[in-house]
Structures are given as structure tokens and as C-alpha cells.
Design a protein around this motif. Structure first.
Motif, PDB file in Angstrom:
ATOM      1  N   SER A  44       0.833  -1.200   0.000  1.00 32.86           N
ATOM      2  CA  SER A  44       0.000   0.000   0.000  1.00 32.86           C
ATOM      3  C   SER A  44       0.870   1.253   0.000  1.00 32.86           C
ATOM      4  O   SER A  44       0.543   2.243  -0.672  1.00 32.86           O
ATOM      5  N   ASP A  66      -5.683   2.996   2.805  1.00 33.22           N
ATOM      6  CA  ASP A  66      -5.055   2.104   1.835  1.00 33.22           C
ATOM      7  C   ASP A  66      -4.542   0.828   2.489  1.00 33.22           C
ATOM      8  O   ASP A  66      -4.694  -0.276   1.947  1.00 33.22           O
ATOM      9  N   GLU A  98      -5.886  -3.018   1.732  1.00 36.13           N
ATOM     10  CA  GLU A  98      -4.947  -4.052   1.269  1.00 36.13           C
ATOM     11  C   GLU A  98      -4.899  -5.223   2.248  1.00 36.13           C
ATOM     12  O   GLU A  98      -4.892  -6.389   1.845  1.00 36.13           O
TER      13      GLU A  98
END
Length: 244
Positions: A71, A152, A156
Motif C-alpha cells: 500500500s 489504503d 490491502e
């Protein structure tokens, strides 16, 4: 709620760290709003609702470190790599660490796992806990917005975690994209192919070439006599890259 009632994929974040706990009982502190601190509780079950084998739990800290490194690379342009067993590095300097801890259930149910991650975001030279650390700010990241970084990472991590559960915690089985967790981690791990010194529990050390990860996420070292050793726990110091 008690810890045993917290649902799967529950998230807790912090603005600062005054008594952080790492591997081997280490502690650290960090100034307010300088870093990303997040813990996620996992209750891993497969698609049929059966708990994953507890032998697979050893992969969860590596899975989280992989999610964090990927990420970061995608969102900030900083090419992060993995150092066994649980560090995220940039050019040999530590950017982040990950720690997984079991949460036992006295009723006999399978344990949960809390995966904690701490990443240096806007620390400067003066703020760094050790000279061998770095931060996203110091690596000229395209963003140091912790909300973006957190979103993020959690996306992920969730995707990786669900893929891992879908293959029943088998790191060698392919995910939907055709590659396995073992392959993904191997491709991003800077430790493999290096001469390393493993500092083991109890004060012992072992030196050798890091060649692979085994089925449980342990690091396989080959010593100077050709003997193979599985390092299950300990610190690893990179000595030098092995020349082809």
C-alpha cells in the motif's frame, strides 16, 4: 465488549505512542500525529466457516507487513521492502514494524490474533528513535496524509486476509490472481539472498545465507558447512548481499 467479543477485522488506531510494545518486550514512544499506529483483530476462518489451522497463524504478521509495504509503494511511490520477520524497510532503514499477538479464549475456542502496525510518517532526523530508521517524509513520499495511508493499508490488509482465509491458510496455494502468499512475500523480501546473523532467543546466534521461507513462515538459513536451519523466532541482521 470483552476482548473475546470483539468481531473480526475490528480496528483501533492511536494518535501517539507512549508505551508501544514490540517483539522481545521492547518499548518505544512517538510524538503526536507523527506516525501511523493501528491494530486489527483477526478471527480467521475459511469460506466454509471453519477456523484456520493455528499453524497458519505464523503468516499473519508477514501478511500484514506485505499489505503495508504494497500500500505504501502504490500510494506514496516509496519502494518498501520486507525484512524478516516483521519489518518494512526502505534502502536498509526501518520504516515500519508489525507484531501479531494471540488472544486466547478460555472457553476453548480458537484464538484470535491482534496484528499491530507502527509506521513512521512525518518524523524528522531529530525525532527518529534510532539512526537506522526512516520515515515517509524523509523518503519524499508523495503523501504523508495518515488518513489516506490508513485507508489504503486497511483495504490491502482486508483483501490479503480474505484471500488467505479462502485458501485455508495455506501460503503455497494460489490466490485469485494466480500467485500465492509465499510468492508475494518472497518477491518483496530483502532478507532472502543475504548473509545474515540471526539473534535467537536465549542469546544464541546463527550466521548463514537466507535462502527461503518454509511452510510456516520460518526463515531457512544455510550455514558455511551447508547445514540448513529453520529460524522460527529472533532478530535478523543483514550482513551483506550474496554475490551471484
Amino acid at each position: 465488549l470483552s476482548p473475546l467479543e470483539v468481531p473480526d477485522l475490528s480496528v483501533l488506531t492511536a494518535e501517539m505512542q507512549t508505551a508501544g510494545k514490540g517483539r522481545l518486550g521492547r518499548t518505544w514512544v512517538a510524538p503526536p500525529r507523527s506516525s501511523l499506529f493501528v491494530s486489527v483483530l483477526l478471527r480467521p476462518v475459511n469460506d466454509a466457516g471453519r477456523p484456520l489451522p493455528t499453524q497458519s497463524y505464523g503468516w499473519l504478521s508477514l501478511l500484514a507487513a506485505l499489505a503495508l509495504s504494497e500500500s505504501v509503494a502504490r500510494r506514496t511511490g516509496v519502494e518498501a521492502r520486507l525484512k524478516w520477520p516483521n519489518d518494512v524497510m526502505v534502502d536498509g532503514r526501518k520504516l515500519a514494524g508489525v507484531l501479531a499477538q494471540l488472544v486466547m479464549d478460555s472457553s476453548g475456542a480458537p484464538p484470535a490474533v491482534v496484528v499491530g502496525a507502527g509506521m513512521n510518517v512525518s518524523l524528522t532526523d531529530e525525532d527518529l528513535p534510532v539512526p537506522t530508521a526512516t520515515s515517509l517524509l524523509m523518503e519524499y513520499a508523495s503523501t504523508t496524509d495518515r488518513n489516506i495511508l490508513l485507508e489504503d493499508y486497511l483495504r490491502e490488509l482486508t483483501d490479503n486476509y480474505r484471500e488467505f482465509c479462502a485458501v485455508d491458510g495455506d501460503a503455497s496455494r494460489a490466490w485469485a490472481d494466480g500467485t500465492s502468499l509465499l510468492e508475494k512475500i518472497t518477491s518483496r523480501m530483502a532478507t532472502l539472498g543475504q548473509e545474515v546473523r540471526a539473534e535467537l532467543p536465549g542469546g544464541k546466534t546463527l550466521t548463514g545465507r537466507a535462502v527461503a521461507l518454509d511452510a510456516y513462515g520460518s526463515l531457512i538459513l544455510v550455514d558455511e558447512l551447508g547445514g540448513r536451519h529453520a529460524v522460527v523466532a529472533g532478530d535478523v541482521v543483514h550482513l551483506r548481499a550474496v554475490q551471484a
